[in-house]
Design an enzyme around this catalytic site. Sequence first.
Site, PDB file in Angstrom:
ATOM      1  N   TYR A   9      36.543 -27.023  29.313  1.00 32.69           N
ATOM      2  CA  TYR A   9      36.606 -27.920  28.156  1.00 32.69           C
ATOM      3  C   TYR A   9      35.269 -27.956  27.426  1.00 32.69           C
ATOM      4  O   TYR A   9      34.208 -28.031  28.051  1.00 32.69           O
ATOM      5  CB  TYR A   9      36.907 -29.352  28.597  1.00 32.69           C
ATOM      6  CG  TYR A   9      38.301 -29.557  29.090  1.00 32.69           C
ATOM      7  CD1 TYR A   9      39.380 -29.602  28.204  1.00 32.69           C
ATOM      8  CD2 TYR A   9      38.556 -29.732  30.448  1.00 32.69           C
ATOM      9  CE1 TYR A   9      40.670 -29.810  28.668  1.00 32.69           C
ATOM     10  CE2 TYR A   9      39.836 -29.938  30.913  1.00 32.69           C
ATOM     11  CZ  TYR A   9      40.894 -29.979  30.014  1.00 32.69           C
ATOM     12  OH  TYR A   9      42.156 -30.182  30.471  1.00 32.69           O
ATOM     13  N   LYS A  20      27.462 -22.252  23.657  1.00 31.02           N
ATOM     14  CA  LYS A  20      27.128 -21.988  25.058  1.00 31.02           C
ATOM     15  C   LYS A  20      28.380 -21.472  25.804  1.00 31.02           C
ATOM     16  O   LYS A  20      28.316 -20.525  26.597  1.00 31.02           O
ATOM     17  CB  LYS A  20      26.659 -23.308  25.669  1.00 31.02           C
ATOM     18  CG  LYS A  20      26.039 -23.203  26.984  1.00 31.02           C
ATOM     19  CD  LYS A  20      24.627 -23.789  26.963  1.00 31.02           C
ATOM     20  CE  LYS A  20      23.929 -23.399  28.232  1.00 31.02           C
ATOM     21  NZ  LYS A  20      22.495 -23.427  28.115  1.00 31.02           N
ATOM     22  N   ARG A  66      42.799 -28.068  22.689  1.00 29.66           N
ATOM     23  CA  ARG A  66      43.572 -29.226  23.134  1.00 29.66           C
ATOM     24  C   ARG A  66      43.634 -30.217  21.979  1.00 29.66           C
ATOM     25  O   ARG A  66      42.602 -30.711  21.530  1.00 29.66           O
ATOM     26  CB  ARG A  66      42.936 -29.891  24.368  1.00 29.66           C
ATOM     27  CG  ARG A  66      43.803 -31.053  24.862  1.00 29.66           C
ATOM     28  CD  ARG A  66      43.401 -31.543  26.235  1.00 29.66           C
ATOM     29  NE  ARG A  66      42.188 -32.358  26.230  1.00 29.66           N
ATOM     30  CZ  ARG A  66      41.785 -33.095  27.274  1.00 29.66           C
ATOM     31  NH1 ARG A  66      42.489 -33.115  28.398  1.00 29.66           N
ATOM     32  NH2 ARG A  66      40.665 -33.792  27.203  1.00 29.66           N
ATOM     33  N   GLU A 129      50.451 -35.718  33.032  1.00 32.17           N
ATOM     34  CA  GLU A 129      49.474 -36.700  33.496  1.00 32.17           C
ATOM     35  C   GLU A 129      50.065 -38.096  33.641  1.00 32.17           C
ATOM     36  O   GLU A 129      49.369 -39.097  33.532  1.00 32.17           O
ATOM     37  CB  GLU A 129      48.240 -36.731  32.569  1.00 32.17           C
ATOM     38  CG  GLU A 129      48.341 -35.894  31.320  1.00 32.17           C
ATOM     39  CD  GLU A 129      47.024 -35.634  30.620  1.00 32.17           C
ATOM     40  OE1 GLU A 129      45.975 -36.097  31.048  1.00 32.17           O
ATOM     41  OE2 GLU A 129      47.071 -34.938  29.591  1.00 32.17           O
ATOM     42  N   ASP A 156      44.324 -39.486  34.308  1.00 34.82           N
ATOM     43  CA  ASP A 156      45.385 -40.196  33.587  1.00 34.82           C
ATOM     44  C   ASP A 156      46.568 -40.499  34.497  1.00 34.82           C
ATOM     45  O   ASP A 156      47.193 -41.550  34.382  1.00 34.82           O
ATOM     46  CB  ASP A 156      45.855 -39.363  32.382  1.00 34.82           C
ATOM     47  CG  ASP A 156      44.884 -39.474  31.224  1.00 34.82           C
ATOM     48  OD1 ASP A 156      44.772 -40.573  30.658  1.00 34.82           O
ATOM     49  OD2 ASP A 156      44.225 -38.475  30.907  1.00 34.82           O
ATOM     50  N   ILE A 222      34.459 -28.729  33.494  1.00 35.36           N
ATOM     51  CA  ILE A 222      33.832 -29.449  32.375  1.00 35.36           C
ATOM     52  C   ILE A 222      32.369 -29.077  32.157  1.00 35.36           C
ATOM     53  O   ILE A 222      31.751 -29.566  31.227  1.00 35.36           O
ATOM     54  CB  ILE A 222      33.923 -30.979  32.582  1.00 35.36           C
ATOM     55  CG1 ILE A 222      33.366 -31.339  33.964  1.00 35.36           C
ATOM     56  CG2 ILE A 222      35.337 -31.479  32.378  1.00 35.36           C
ATOM     57  CD1 ILE A 222      32.958 -32.782  34.096  1.00 35.36           C
ATOM     58  N   HIS A 223      31.839 -28.238  33.063  1.00 37.52           N
ATOM     59  CA  HIS A 223      30.397 -27.941  32.972  1.00 37.52           C
ATOM     60  C   HIS A 223      30.183 -26.448  33.247  1.00 37.52           C
ATOM     61  O   HIS A 223      30.884 -25.871  34.088  1.00 37.52           O
ATOM     62  CB  HIS A 223      29.640 -28.795  34.002  1.00 37.52           C
ATOM     63  CG  HIS A 223      28.155 -28.757  33.833  1.00 37.52           C
ATOM     64  ND1 HIS A 223      27.380 -27.748  34.356  1.00 37.52           N
ATOM     65  CD2 HIS A 223      27.305 -29.606  33.193  1.00 37.52           C
ATOM     66  CE1 HIS A 223      26.109 -27.974  34.042  1.00 37.52           C
ATOM     67  NE2 HIS A 223      26.035 -29.097  33.340  1.00 37.52           N
ATOM     68  N   ASP A 270      57.136 -10.142  58.974  1.00 37.73           N
ATOM     69  CA  ASP A 270      58.466  -9.770  58.480  1.00 37.73           C
ATOM     70  C   ASP A 270      58.456  -9.906  56.954  1.00 37.73           C
ATOM     71  O   ASP A 270      57.406 -10.084  56.349  1.00 37.73           O
ATOM     72  CB  ASP A 270      59.578 -10.582  59.171  1.00 37.73           C
ATOM     73  CG  ASP A 270      59.508 -12.057  58.826  1.00 37.73           C
ATOM     74  OD1 ASP A 270      58.530 -12.462  58.147  1.00 37.73           O
ATOM     75  OD2 ASP A 270      60.412 -12.801  59.223  1.00 37.73           O
TER      76      ASP A 270
HETATM   77  N1  COA Z   1      30.610 -26.474  27.653  1.00 42.86           N
HETATM   78  C1  COA Z   1      29.538 -25.773  27.231  1.00 42.86           C
HETATM   79  N2  COA Z   1      28.275 -26.114  27.459  1.00 42.86           N
HETATM   80  C2  COA Z   1      28.079 -27.239  28.170  1.00 42.86           C
HETATM   81  C3  COA Z   1      29.138 -28.016  28.651  1.00 42.86           C
HETATM   82  C4  COA Z   1      30.449 -27.614  28.352  1.00 42.86           C
HETATM   83  N3  COA Z   1      31.512 -28.288  28.760  1.00 42.86           N
HETATM   84  N4  COA Z   1      28.639 -29.049  29.335  1.00 42.86           N
HETATM   85  C5  COA Z   1      27.290 -28.936  29.288  1.00 42.86           C
HETATM   86  N5  COA Z   1      26.943 -27.848  28.577  1.00 42.86           N
HETATM   87  C6  COA Z   1      25.597 -27.340  28.294  1.00 42.86           C
HETATM   88  C7  COA Z   1      24.654 -28.422  27.793  1.00 42.86           C
HETATM   89  O1  COA Z   1      24.758 -28.572  26.409  1.00 42.86           O
HETATM   90  C8  COA Z   1      23.339 -27.908  28.246  1.00 42.86           C
HETATM   91  O2  COA Z   1      22.916 -26.916  27.356  1.00 42.86           O
HETATM   92  P1  COA Z   1      21.333 -26.633  27.105  1.00 42.86           P
HETATM   93  O3  COA Z   1      20.719 -26.374  28.443  1.00 42.86           O
HETATM   94  O4  COA Z   1      21.304 -25.452  26.187  1.00 42.86           O
HETATM   95  O5  COA Z   1      20.809 -27.895  26.465  1.00 42.86           O
HETATM   96  C9  COA Z   1      23.640 -27.221  29.565  1.00 42.86           C
HETATM   97  O6  COA Z   1      25.029 -26.876  29.509  1.00 42.86           O
HETATM   98  C10 COA Z   1      23.400 -28.082  30.786  1.00 42.86           C
HETATM   99  O7  COA Z   1      24.112 -29.282  30.633  1.00 42.86           O
HETATM  100  P2  COA Z   1      23.679 -30.625  31.391  1.00 42.86           P
HETATM  101  O8  COA Z   1      22.400 -31.133  30.794  1.00 42.86           O
HETATM  102  O9  COA Z   1      23.698 -30.374  32.855  1.00 42.86           O
HETATM  103  O10 COA Z   1      24.861 -31.595  31.061  1.00 42.86           O
HETATM  104  P3  COA Z   1      25.015 -32.598  29.822  1.00 42.86           P
HETATM  105  O11 COA Z   1      24.356 -33.890  30.171  1.00 42.86           O
HETATM  106  O12 COA Z   1      24.580 -31.927  28.555  1.00 42.86           O
HETATM  107  O13 COA Z   1      26.574 -32.784  29.748  1.00 42.86           O
HETATM  108  C11 COA Z   1      28.735 -33.610  30.313  1.00 42.86           C
HETATM  109  C12 COA Z   1      27.309 -33.362  30.814  1.00 42.86           C
HETATM  110  C13 COA Z   1      29.635 -34.026  31.448  1.00 42.86           C
HETATM  111  C14 COA Z   1      28.695 -34.720  29.239  1.00 42.86           C
HETATM  112  C15 COA Z   1      29.235 -32.276  29.665  1.00 42.86           C
HETATM  113  O14 COA Z   1      29.245 -31.308  30.679  1.00 42.86           O
HETATM  114  C16 COA Z   1      30.556 -32.328  28.946  1.00 42.86           C
HETATM  115  O15 COA Z   1      30.629 -32.835  27.840  1.00 42.86           O
HETATM  116  N6  COA Z   1      31.628 -31.767  29.540  1.00 42.86           N
HETATM  117  C17 COA Z   1      32.918 -31.706  28.941  1.00 42.86           C
HETATM  118  C18 COA Z   1      33.580 -33.065  28.929  1.00 42.86           C
HETATM  119  C19 COA Z   1      34.966 -33.003  28.372  1.00 42.86           C
HETATM  120  O16 COA Z   1      35.302 -32.179  27.550  1.00 42.86           O
HETATM  121  N7  COA Z   1      35.859 -33.914  28.833  1.00 42.86           N
HETATM  122  C20 COA Z   1      37.230 -33.929  28.439  1.00 42.86           C
HETATM  123  C21 COA Z   1      38.066 -33.057  29.306  1.00 42.86           C
HETATM  124  S1  COA Z   1      38.227 -33.652  30.942  1.00 42.86           S
HETATM  125 MG    MG Z   2      43.934 -36.515  30.407  1.00 44.93          MG
END
Ligand code: COA
Ligand code: MG
Length: 297
Positions: A9, A20, A66, A129, A156, A222-223, A270
Amino acid sequence: MHVRRALLYVPGDDRHKAEKAIGLEADCVCLDLEDGVAPNRKEDARYEVANSLNAMQFGHSEKLVRINSIPSGLCAQDLEAILPNKPDGVYLPKVSRVDEIQWMDEKVGSYEKRAGVNPGEITLVVGIESALGVLHLSDICQASTRLSALVFGAEDYIADIGGRRTVQGLEMLYARSALVTCAVAFGLQAIDMVCTEYKNVKRLLDESQAGMELGFTGKQVIHPDQVAPVQRAFTPDMSEIENAEKIVKAYQAHMAIGKGAFTLDDRMVDMPVVKAAERLLAKAGKIKSKGNEGQGD
Ligand code: COA
Ligand code: MG
């Protein structure tokens, strides 16, 4: 069908994260207009997602969006904003009734007709969900031929049933197994819940392993740090492949001398064991070629 071991996501209004995401070799990048975006940022997110779809090179990653759920009232506007920008597929969350899929199928189908896109080319991924969604799984799976995957939304689902989220996850076992069963029955992929504790590598690995053992074909992430471990967990490793090849080979040899069941490494083999081995080999082959063909996993 696109392989989707990790579905990553990206909050739709965050261009930096989108940039990224496309460099991470994730099987599927899912630009999110739903719960990853604050209500007052929906319009910005539509604009950013449209731009990303148009301007960015996704490489081998699938381009999924989504959208917001049908009951949210935002869904039609989301579709209008994204379909002309050629996503590979649309992911409809919080589906609980079969008429929601029929509505989507009609909307996407009529867009394909107007835009001269091949009928059925835009795939549909569905989020299950809620208790009602789980109850209606079988009908939902049969409501549109453009359906390719079911995604389990744990947070959810728990909010809906009123249970308590535990590490062990027994409160979701029925729903997750029902989802896998229906997905397999109708040739769809089953994509498991998010591990929200994204800094906890052990938990991610344990959850991925458990999901794979339940029959899921992939997991939502998510990360960036979650992408590679999850994709590894949903890829058969060399020892599994070698073992499966050994079973198939031994089975062929025993068939030739008229034996349907035999012993290999102190275990009975089998037909069902051979079928599982063949399934694993087919999965490994599909992942290797990262193909868009075939059903299920
Ligand atoms: N996609 C792409 N890149 C991402 C990312 C993602 N989902 N989540 C983090 N990154 C990037 C950050 O921007 C950061 O980049 P940088 O080093 O160039 O600045 C790097 O990866 C490291 O991120 P980090 O600092 O560890 O995390 P954060 O505090 O920036 O973000 C979250 C943490 C949880 C807020 C973030 O991962 C996120 O938004 N995830 C998706 C959440 C989502 O979509 N939820 C709905 C579906 S369940
Ligand atoms: Mg949901």
